[in-house]
Design a protein around this motif. Structure first.
Motif, PDB file in Angstrom:
ATOM      1  N   ALA A 104       0.829  -1.212   0.000  1.00 25.69           N
ATOM      2  CA  ALA A 104       0.000   0.000   0.000  1.00 25.69           C
ATOM      3  C   ALA A 104       0.860   1.258   0.000  1.00 25.69           C
ATOM      4  CB  ALA A 104      -0.932  -0.006   1.213  1.00 25.69           C
ATOM      5  N   ASN A 105       1.990   1.230   0.707  1.00 24.54           N
ATOM      6  CA  ASN A 105       2.890   2.379   0.714  1.00 24.54           C
ATOM      7  C   ASN A 105       3.428   2.668  -0.687  1.00 24.54           C
ATOM      8  OD1 ASN A 105       3.905   3.947   3.245  1.00 24.54           O
ATOM      9  ND2 ASN A 105       3.563   1.871   4.023  1.00 24.54           N
ATOM     10  N   VAL A 106       3.795   1.620  -1.412  1.00 22.80           N
ATOM     11  CA  VAL A 106       4.371   1.803  -2.746  1.00 22.80           C
ATOM     12  C   VAL A 106       3.290   2.160  -3.769  1.00 22.80           C
ATOM     13  CG1 VAL A 106       5.645   0.674  -4.616  1.00 22.80           C
ATOM     14  CG2 VAL A 106       6.301   0.273  -2.238  1.00 22.80           C
ATOM     15  N   ALA A 107       2.096   1.606  -3.595  1.00 18.61           N
ATOM     16  CA  ALA A 107       1.009   1.882  -4.540  1.00 18.61           C
ATOM     17  C   ALA A 107       0.431   3.280  -4.372  1.00 18.61           C
ATOM     18  CB  ALA A 107      -0.101   0.844  -4.372  1.00 18.61           C
ATOM     19  N   LEU A 108       0.589   3.873  -3.197  1.00 25.19           N
ATOM     20  CA  LEU A 108      -0.063   5.151  -2.907  1.00 25.19           C
ATOM     21  C   LEU A 108       0.250   6.260  -3.913  1.00 25.19           C
ATOM     22  CD1 LEU A 108      -1.922   6.713  -1.021  1.00 25.19           C
ATOM     23  CD2 LEU A 108       0.067   7.242   0.404  1.00 25.19           C
ATOM     24  N   ALA A 118      -2.323   0.295 -10.120  1.00 25.85           N
ATOM     25  CA  ALA A 118      -1.341   0.746  -9.129  1.00 25.85           C
ATOM     26  C   ALA A 118      -0.752  -0.421  -8.342  1.00 25.85           C
ATOM     27  CB  ALA A 118      -1.982   1.759  -8.183  1.00 25.85           C
ATOM     28  N   GLU A 119      -1.588  -1.326  -7.876  1.00 21.64           N
ATOM     29  CA  GLU A 119      -1.084  -2.412  -7.036  1.00 21.64           C
ATOM     30  C   GLU A 119      -0.224  -3.389  -7.827  1.00 21.64           C
ATOM     31  OE1 GLU A 119      -3.824  -4.338  -4.482  1.00 21.64           O
ATOM     32  OE2 GLU A 119      -4.205  -2.510  -3.309  1.00 21.64           O
ATOM     33  N   ALA A 120      -0.562  -3.624  -9.070  1.00 14.08           N
ATOM     34  CA  ALA A 120       0.253  -4.523  -9.899  1.00 14.08           C
ATOM     35  C   ALA A 120       1.640  -3.930 -10.114  1.00 14.08           C
ATOM     36  CB  ALA A 120      -0.439  -4.768 -11.239  1.00 14.08           C
ATOM     37  N   ALA A 153      11.390   1.725  -3.725  1.00  9.63           N
ATOM     38  CA  ALA A 153      10.337   1.286  -4.637  1.00  9.63           C
ATOM     39  C   ALA A 153       9.262   2.352  -4.773  1.00  9.63           C
ATOM     40  CB  ALA A 153       9.736  -0.031  -4.147  1.00  9.63           C
ATOM     41  N   ARG A 154       8.894   2.972  -3.660  1.00 16.65           N
ATOM     42  CA  ARG A 154       7.863   4.024  -3.696  1.00 16.65           C
ATOM     43  C   ARG A 154       8.328   5.215  -4.521  1.00 16.65           C
ATOM     44  NH1 ARG A 154       6.543   6.790   1.932  1.00 16.65           N
ATOM     45  NH2 ARG A 154       8.714   7.408   1.575  1.00 16.65           N
TER      46      ARG A 154
END
Length: 223
Positions: A104-108, A118-120, A153-154
């Protein structure tokens, strides 16, 4: 504006100061520097020289006391406010949201931009930094090195033109620091991103193609 068109960031006669005890303290003066996408830069120097302040100016997160910072794309110059959303920043203290998982941190950042998958994409980047098995873990369940990998990654998930990192290995043990440095340099190279980092580590600075040393209000280009 697409990040792939951002080719340079340029400092024009930049000076920066702050007020302490009603007196002005000059950090640096008359800096003229050029950052090119695809190259790696290290900012070094003694404590208090203004390294982090210079990084904030280069990234457009702060404004200089004098001079200007601009970006180039498609042969045109623009202010940093026009490209800020295409620049990634990695903090020494990670700045992950504690209530969110690594995924969730990276997808935000992608979700805030309205990216549908986003999540993929976040899963793909967590796999690239070696955390494909830690997607559901929250920051407190991760080591310092793992948290910094999540932060990398984020910062890279939306494919920015430039990445700015403030002491990215400063809070890590030697093994974790080396692993994080490898990931940071390789991911930026793979993505074609410019990398600008502040560091006290001579070994980390030596990996950059160019080194700016701040001292006594001046910036010396060492390589």
């Amino acid at each position: 504006m697409d990040a792939k068109y951002i080719s340079h960031i340029e400092l024009h006669e930049v000076a920066h100061s702050f007020v302490m005890n009603e007196e002005e303290v000059l950090l640096f003066n008359d800096l003229n520097l050029l950052l090119s996408r695809g190259s790696a830069y290290a900012i070094t120097g003694p404590s208090g020289a203004g390294k982090s302040s210079l990084l904030m100016l280069m990234s457009g997160l702060e404004q200089p006391s004098q001079g200007r910072v601009s970006a180039s794309f498609e042969g045109q110059h623009t202010g940093m406010q026009d490209v800020r959303e295409h620049i990634g920043f990695i903090f020494q203290q990670f700045h992950l949201l504690p209530e969110l998982s690594a995924l969730a941190n990276v997808a935000l950042p992608l979700k805030l931009r309205g990216v549908k998958d986003a999540e993929a994409k976040a899963k793909s980047w967590l796999a690239k930094v070696g955390l494909g098995h830690r997607l559901t873990h929250k920051p407190k369940q991760l080591s310092g090195g793992e948290q910094q990998r999540v932060a990398i990654a984020r910062a890279l998930v939306f494919e920015p033109g430039f990445i700015f990192a403030d002491e990215p290995t400063g809070n890590l043990d030697a093994k974790s620091a080396a692993d994080v440095a490898d990931i940071l340099f390789s991911c930026c190279k793979e993505n074609g991103a410019g990398l600008v980092l502040v560091t006290h580590s001579d070994a980390l600075a030596a990996r950059a193609e160019h080194v700016f040393r701040l001292a006594n209000g001046a910036c010396h280009v060492e390589k």
